[in-house]
Design a protein around this motif. Structure first.
Motif, PDB file in Angstrom:
ATOM      1  N   ASP A   1     -24.025  25.220  -3.955  1.00  0.00           N
ATOM      2  CA  ASP A   1     -24.786  25.008  -5.175  1.00  0.00           C
ATOM      3  C   ASP A   1     -23.918  24.255  -6.168  1.00  0.00           C
ATOM      4  O   ASP A   1     -23.090  24.860  -6.866  1.00  0.00           O
ATOM      5  CB  ASP A   1     -25.233  26.355  -5.738  1.00  0.00           C
ATOM      6  N   PHE A   2     -24.089  22.937  -6.222  1.00  0.00           N
ATOM      7  CA  PHE A   2     -23.277  22.122  -7.116  1.00  0.00           C
ATOM      8  C   PHE A   2     -23.527  22.461  -8.576  1.00  0.00           C
ATOM      9  O   PHE A   2     -22.660  22.249  -9.427  1.00  0.00           O
ATOM     10  CB  PHE A   2     -23.572  20.636  -6.880  1.00  0.00           C
ATOM     11  N   SER A   3     -24.702  22.995  -8.873  1.00  0.00           N
ATOM     12  CA  SER A   3     -25.052  23.271 -10.262  1.00  0.00           C
ATOM     13  C   SER A   3     -24.433  24.566 -10.780  1.00  0.00           C
ATOM     14  O   SER A   3     -24.483  24.850 -11.965  1.00  0.00           O
ATOM     15  CB  SER A   3     -26.583  23.345 -10.419  1.00  0.00           C
ATOM     16  N   ASN A   4     -23.879  25.390  -9.865  1.00  0.00           N
ATOM     17  CA  ASN A   4     -23.291  26.679 -10.262  1.00  0.00           C
ATOM     18  C   ASN A   4     -21.817  26.469 -10.599  1.00  0.00           C
ATOM     19  O   ASN A   4     -20.992  26.256  -9.712  1.00  0.00           O
ATOM     20  CB  ASN A   4     -23.420  27.693  -9.117  1.00  0.00           C
ATOM     21  N   PRO A   5     -21.447  26.543 -11.901  1.00  0.00           N
ATOM     22  CA  PRO A   5     -20.049  26.273 -12.291  1.00  0.00           C
ATOM     23  C   PRO A   5     -19.089  27.400 -11.888  1.00  0.00           C
ATOM     24  O   PRO A   5     -17.881  27.219 -11.943  1.00  0.00           O
ATOM     25  CB  PRO A   5     -20.132  26.127 -13.810  1.00  0.00           C
TER      26      PRO A   5
ATOM     27  N   LEU B   1     -18.481  12.592  -8.557  1.00  0.00           N
ATOM     28  CA  LEU B   1     -19.058  12.352  -9.879  1.00  0.00           C
ATOM     29  C   LEU B   1     -20.480  12.883  -9.807  1.00  0.00           C
ATOM     30  O   LEU B   1     -21.345  12.294  -9.178  1.00  0.00           O
ATOM     31  CB  LEU B   1     -19.043  10.857 -10.233  1.00  0.00           C
ATOM     32  N   TYR B   2     -20.668  14.014 -10.450  1.00  0.00           N
ATOM     33  CA  TYR B   2     -21.913  14.769 -10.288  1.00  0.00           C
ATOM     34  C   TYR B   2     -22.728  14.670 -11.569  1.00  0.00           C
ATOM     35  O   TYR B   2     -22.195  14.818 -12.676  1.00  0.00           O
ATOM     36  CB  TYR B   2     -21.581  16.235  -9.971  1.00  0.00           C
ATOM     37  N   ASP B   3     -24.038  14.404 -11.380  1.00  0.00           N
ATOM     38  CA  ASP B   3     -24.979  14.307 -12.498  1.00  0.00           C
ATOM     39  C   ASP B   3     -25.738  15.614 -12.572  1.00  0.00           C
ATOM     40  O   ASP B   3     -26.562  15.917 -11.710  1.00  0.00           O
ATOM     41  CB  ASP B   3     -25.941  13.128 -12.286  1.00  0.00           C
ATOM     42  N   ARG B   4     -25.483  16.384 -13.620  1.00  0.00           N
ATOM     43  CA  ARG B   4     -26.127  17.693 -13.748  1.00  0.00           C
ATOM     44  C   ARG B   4     -27.622  17.552 -14.039  1.00  0.00           C
ATOM     45  O   ARG B   4     -28.416  18.341 -13.575  1.00  0.00           O
ATOM     46  CB  ARG B   4     -25.480  18.495 -14.889  1.00  0.00           C
ATOM     47  N   GLY B   5     -27.957  16.573 -14.855  1.00  0.00           N
ATOM     48  CA  GLY B   5     -29.368  16.408 -15.224  1.00  0.00           C
ATOM     49  C   GLY B   5     -30.229  16.065 -14.010  1.00  0.00           C
ATOM     50  O   GLY B   5     -31.335  16.582 -13.849  1.00  0.00           O
ATOM     51  N   GLN B   6     -29.751  15.192 -13.135  1.00  0.00           N
ATOM     52  CA  GLN B   6     -30.529  14.769 -11.969  1.00  0.00           C
ATOM     53  C   GLN B   6     -30.153  15.534 -10.702  1.00  0.00           C
ATOM     54  O   GLN B   6     -30.736  15.304  -9.644  1.00  0.00           O
ATOM     55  CB  GLN B   6     -30.303  13.262 -11.749  1.00  0.00           C
ATOM     56  N   ASN B   7     -29.132  16.437 -10.815  1.00  0.00           N
ATOM     57  CA  ASN B   7     -28.662  17.232  -9.669  1.00  0.00           C
ATOM     58  C   ASN B   7     -28.401  16.318  -8.473  1.00  0.00           C
ATOM     59  O   ASN B   7     -28.925  16.524  -7.369  1.00  0.00           O
ATOM     60  CB  ASN B   7     -29.667  18.320  -9.297  1.00  0.00           C
ATOM     61  N   MET B   8     -27.567  15.333  -8.722  1.00  0.00           N
ATOM     62  CA  MET B   8     -27.251  14.418  -7.634  1.00  0.00           C
ATOM     63  C   MET B   8     -25.811  13.918  -7.784  1.00  0.00           C
ATOM     64  O   MET B   8     -25.220  14.001  -8.852  1.00  0.00           O
ATOM     65  CB  MET B   8     -28.212  13.220  -7.646  1.00  0.00           C
TER      66      MET B   8
ATOM     67  N   THR C   1     -12.258  24.063  -5.797  1.00  0.00           N
ATOM     68  CA  THR C   1     -12.886  23.110  -6.721  1.00  0.00           C
ATOM     69  C   THR C   1     -12.411  23.333  -8.153  1.00  0.00           C
ATOM     70  O   THR C   1     -12.009  24.433  -8.521  1.00  0.00           O
ATOM     71  CB  THR C   1     -14.420  23.240  -6.686  1.00  0.00           C
ATOM     72  N   SER C   2     -12.508  22.255  -8.937  1.00  0.00           N
ATOM     73  CA  SER C   2     -12.255  22.321 -10.368  1.00  0.00           C
ATOM     74  C   SER C   2     -13.193  21.333 -11.036  1.00  0.00           C
ATOM     75  O   SER C   2     -13.275  20.171 -10.628  1.00  0.00           O
ATOM     76  CB  SER C   2     -10.792  21.981 -10.672  1.00  0.00           C
ATOM     77  N   ARG C   3     -13.908  21.752 -12.095  1.00  0.00           N
ATOM     78  CA  ARG C   3     -14.964  20.933 -12.712  1.00  0.00           C
ATOM     79  C   ARG C   3     -14.572  20.604 -14.150  1.00  0.00           C
ATOM     80  O   ARG C   3     -14.139  21.467 -14.895  1.00  0.00           O
ATOM     81  CB  ARG C   3     -16.295  21.686 -12.696  1.00  0.00           C
ATOM     82  N   ILE C   4     -14.794  19.338 -14.526  1.00  0.00           N
ATOM     83  CA  ILE C   4     -14.503  18.891 -15.892  1.00  0.00           C
ATOM     84  C   ILE C   4     -15.686  18.049 -16.373  1.00  0.00           C
ATOM     85  O   ILE C   4     -16.092  17.089 -15.702  1.00  0.00           O
ATOM     86  CB  ILE C   4     -13.214  18.045 -15.968  1.00  0.00           C
ATOM     87  N   LEU C   5     -16.235  18.405 -17.549  1.00  0.00           N
ATOM     88  CA  LEU C   5     -17.339  17.650 -18.141  1.00  0.00           C
ATOM     89  C   LEU C   5     -16.820  16.352 -18.758  1.00  0.00           C
ATOM     90  O   LEU C   5     -15.729  16.309 -19.320  1.00  0.00           O
ATOM     91  CB  LEU C   5     -18.032  18.478 -19.220  1.00  0.00           C
TER      92      LEU C   5
ATOM     93  N   PRO D   1     -19.451  11.943 -23.802  1.00  0.00           N
ATOM     94  CA  PRO D   1     -20.201  13.037 -24.429  1.00  0.00           C
ATOM     95  C   PRO D   1     -20.973  13.865 -23.398  1.00  0.00           C
ATOM     96  O   PRO D   1     -21.390  13.341 -22.359  1.00  0.00           O
ATOM     97  CB  PRO D   1     -21.139  12.316 -25.398  1.00  0.00           C
ATOM     98  N   GLN D   2     -21.111  15.175 -23.704  1.00  0.00           N
ATOM     99  CA  GLN D   2     -21.761  16.073 -22.760  1.00  0.00           C
ATOM    100  C   GLN D   2     -23.225  15.703 -22.540  1.00  0.00           C
ATOM    101  O   GLN D   2     -23.820  16.095 -21.545  1.00  0.00           O
ATOM    102  CB  GLN D   2     -21.654  17.518 -23.260  1.00  0.00           C
ATOM    103  N   SER D   3     -23.790  14.932 -23.471  1.00  0.00           N
ATOM    104  CA  SER D   3     -25.195  14.530 -23.330  1.00  0.00           C
ATOM    105  C   SER D   3     -25.414  13.646 -22.114  1.00  0.00           C
ATOM    106  O   SER D   3     -26.538  13.519 -21.609  1.00  0.00           O
ATOM    107  CB  SER D   3     -25.658  13.796 -24.601  1.00  0.00           C
ATOM    108  N   LEU D   4     -24.342  13.050 -21.596  1.00  0.00           N
ATOM    109  CA  LEU D   4     -24.467  12.240 -20.383  1.00  0.00           C
ATOM    110  C   LEU D   4     -24.802  13.102 -19.166  1.00  0.00           C
ATOM    111  O   LEU D   4     -25.387  12.625 -18.199  1.00  0.00           O
ATOM    112  CB  LEU D   4     -23.162  11.476 -20.127  1.00  0.00           C
ATOM    113  N   GLY D   5     -24.381  14.404 -19.220  1.00  0.00           N
ATOM    114  CA  GLY D   5     -24.650  15.299 -18.090  1.00  0.00           C
ATOM    115  C   GLY D   5     -23.819  14.985 -16.883  1.00  0.00           C
ATOM    116  O   GLY D   5     -24.172  15.396 -15.762  1.00  0.00           O
ATOM    117  N   LEU D   6     -22.776  14.216 -17.078  1.00  0.00           N
ATOM    118  CA  LEU D   6     -21.906  13.861 -15.950  1.00  0.00           C
ATOM    119  C   LEU D   6     -20.732  14.837 -15.867  1.00  0.00           C
ATOM    120  O   LEU D   6     -20.158  15.242 -16.887  1.00  0.00           O
ATOM    121  CB  LEU D   6     -21.403  12.427 -16.114  1.00  0.00           C
ATOM    122  N   GLU D   7     -20.364  15.149 -14.652  1.00  0.00           N
ATOM    123  CA  GLU D   7     -19.293  16.129 -14.429  1.00  0.00           C
ATOM    124  C   GLU D   7     -18.408  15.634 -13.282  1.00  0.00           C
ATOM    125  O   GLU D   7     -18.915  15.165 -12.261  1.00  0.00           O
ATOM    126  CB  GLU D   7     -19.891  17.496 -14.080  1.00  0.00           C
ATOM    127  N   LEU D   8     -17.091  15.752 -13.495  1.00  0.00           N
ATOM    128  CA  LEU D   8     -16.141  15.354 -12.469  1.00  0.00           C
ATOM    129  C   LEU D   8     -15.708  16.617 -11.707  1.00  0.00           C
ATOM    130  O   LEU D   8     -15.234  17.584 -12.317  1.00  0.00           O
ATOM    131  CB  LEU D   8     -14.924  14.686 -13.107  1.00  0.00           C
TER     132      LEU D   8
END
Length: 444
Positions: free
Chosen positions: A105-109, A79-86, A123-127, A130-137
């Motif tokens: 680079d976790f931030s590189n989709p 469970l990756y937080d794009r806004g905080q890069n963590m 890997t496979s990434r799913i937002l 709402p996208q405003s949460l910045g959370l990505e699975l």
């Protein structure tokens, strides 16, 4: 190396090359296909999980709820937080999470393969809405698992290839053996021809082009046997035809030399000698002409010949001997007929056939010129006794002659001229009762 082994070796080499190329292409593509398929499956699973999360937990404050829900899933995920890069949560061990985070680079989709140590992950990434949460699975599958599937597939494919190769090689051996065996038998038949054992030459069972070649060899053997037999008969007949007049000449010459003849008998002997010399001269000239015709040493002057004029010349030259024999000459010639050839040679052939008909006919000889099935035909027939059944197959051979025949070369010369003029000659029985000779020529 035998032809069968050469064909088998060539087929096996070709098969191995095709298998090697196929193996290389399949081996190169299979891993990519497995990766793409695994990404699709991860994406489907991720979308299901995200849809559940979206309904149950709709705020960042519920991340703890996220974690508890994801912990229950039997998946390798982040469970990756794009806004905080963590990374807020992962089902992987902490050391693996740290290693992956530091090496990728976790931030590189667009980065679909992650590395950690000697391991690689798909890997496979799913937002998460709402996208405003910045959370990505982010879902992962070890590449090694896919490589095991790849290797298992390759082993199965190799087994199939090996079985297929063994079947193909066996089939190749069977087919090449079926192809080469007639050729081997044909070789033995050719050996018989080389040794002139023509009576022992036998047709062989084959198919396709080999059958055609085998039939040609069999026909060639028969033709060679016939030719050698004809040559043997020719020399026997030639020696007989030449020896008879020579003995006559020798007998009268020795009698005249020894003065054993009276003046009247001596005069008669000289006449016989002159007659036999002329006969010898005619036989030798016809032998020379026939040899030239069959060896194609005589040049043919091709020209357009009107059949009306040609038949008239035949009638004019044959009229004296026909009148002497009491034979009536008749002609039936269609107008505007012509053929291409050497007029002098064809005239010689027609005269030989006409004189032959006059000698053997009783009272009538008919010459017909007509067009039939796109060909020009000249038919010469008489009302004589005809050609006997025993003589019919050999009538155009040299020194073969019937009753009242002369040198036995006239019909052989006629056949040689007609065939050199791209024509065909056949002998049969006429409706008039005698012999019938049919000459066929193409119009052009």
């Amino acid at each position: 190396m035998k032809l069968q082994y050469q064909l088998n070796a060539a087929f096996t080499a070709l098969l191995l090359i095709i298998m090697a190329v196929t193996f290389y292409v399949v081996y190169s593509l299979i891993l990519n296909l497995l990766i793409q398929d695994e990404q699709r499956q991860l994406e489907q699973k991720g979308e299901i999980i995200v849809s559940v999360l979206d309904e149950a937990f709709i705020s960042r404050e519920n991340i703890r709820g996220f974690n508890e829900f994801l912990q229950e899933q039997d998946l390798q995920l982040f469970l990756y937080d794009r806004g905080q890069n963590m990374v807020h949560f992962s089902t992987l061990p902490t050391s693996v999470v740290t290693g992956l985070f530091m090496n990728n680079d976790f931030s590189n989709p667009n980065e679909e393969l992650w590395e950690y140590g000697n391991e690689k992950y798909v890997t496979s990434r799913i937002l998460i809405v709402p996208q405003s949460l910045g959370l990505e699975l982010i879902l992962l599958t070890p590449l090694q698992d896919l490589q095991i599937v790849q290797q298992d597939f390759i082993v199965r494919m190799l087994i199939v290839f090996l079985i297929g190769a063994l079947v193909a090689i066996g089939l190749s051996y069977f087919l090449t053996r079926k192809l080469v065996t007639p050729l081997t038998r044909l070789k033995y038949q050719l050996k018989k021809i080389e040794n002139r054992d023509f009576d022992e030459v036998e047709p062989i069972q084959a198919s396709g082009e080999v059958k055609e070649v085998a039939q040609s060899v069999y026909d060639m053997a028969n033709e060679l046997q016939r030719y050698i037999s004809t040559q043997r008969t020719f020399f026997q007949n030639a020696s007989h035809e030449l020896k008879t007049p020579l003995m006559t000449i020798q007998g009268y010459a020795e009698g005249i030399k020894e003065k054993i003849f009276e003046a009247e008998e001596e005069e008669k002997g000289l006449e016989v000698i002159v007659s036999e010399v002329n006969r010898l001269k005619k036989i030798i000239n016809e032998m020379i002409l026939l040899a030239k015709l069959e060896s194609e040493e005589i040049s043919y002057h091709q020209e357009k010949i009107a059949l009306t004029d040609l038949i008239n010349k035949v009638m004019e030259r044959a009229l004296p001997i026909a009148t002497e024999k009491g034979v009536t000459l008749q002609q039936q010639v269609e107008e505007q007929l012509y053929l291409i050839g050497d007029e002098e040679r064809i005239l010689r052939a027609l005269l030989n056939l006409t004189f032959n008909g006059v000698r053997h006919g009783h009272s009538q000889l008919l010459i017909t010129a007509q067009e039939s099935n796109g060909q020009v035909q000249i038919i010469i027939e008489d009302d004589g006794e005809g050609i006997s059944e025993e003589l019919m197959p050999h009538i155009f051979h040299r020194f073969v002659k019937g009753k009242n025949g002369e040198t036995g070369l006239g019909l052989a010369i006629a056949r040689a001229i007609i065939e050199q003029s791209n024509g065909k000659i056949e002998a049969s029985r006429s409706n008039l009762g005698g012999a019938k000779f049919t000459l066929s020529f193409t119009r052009d």
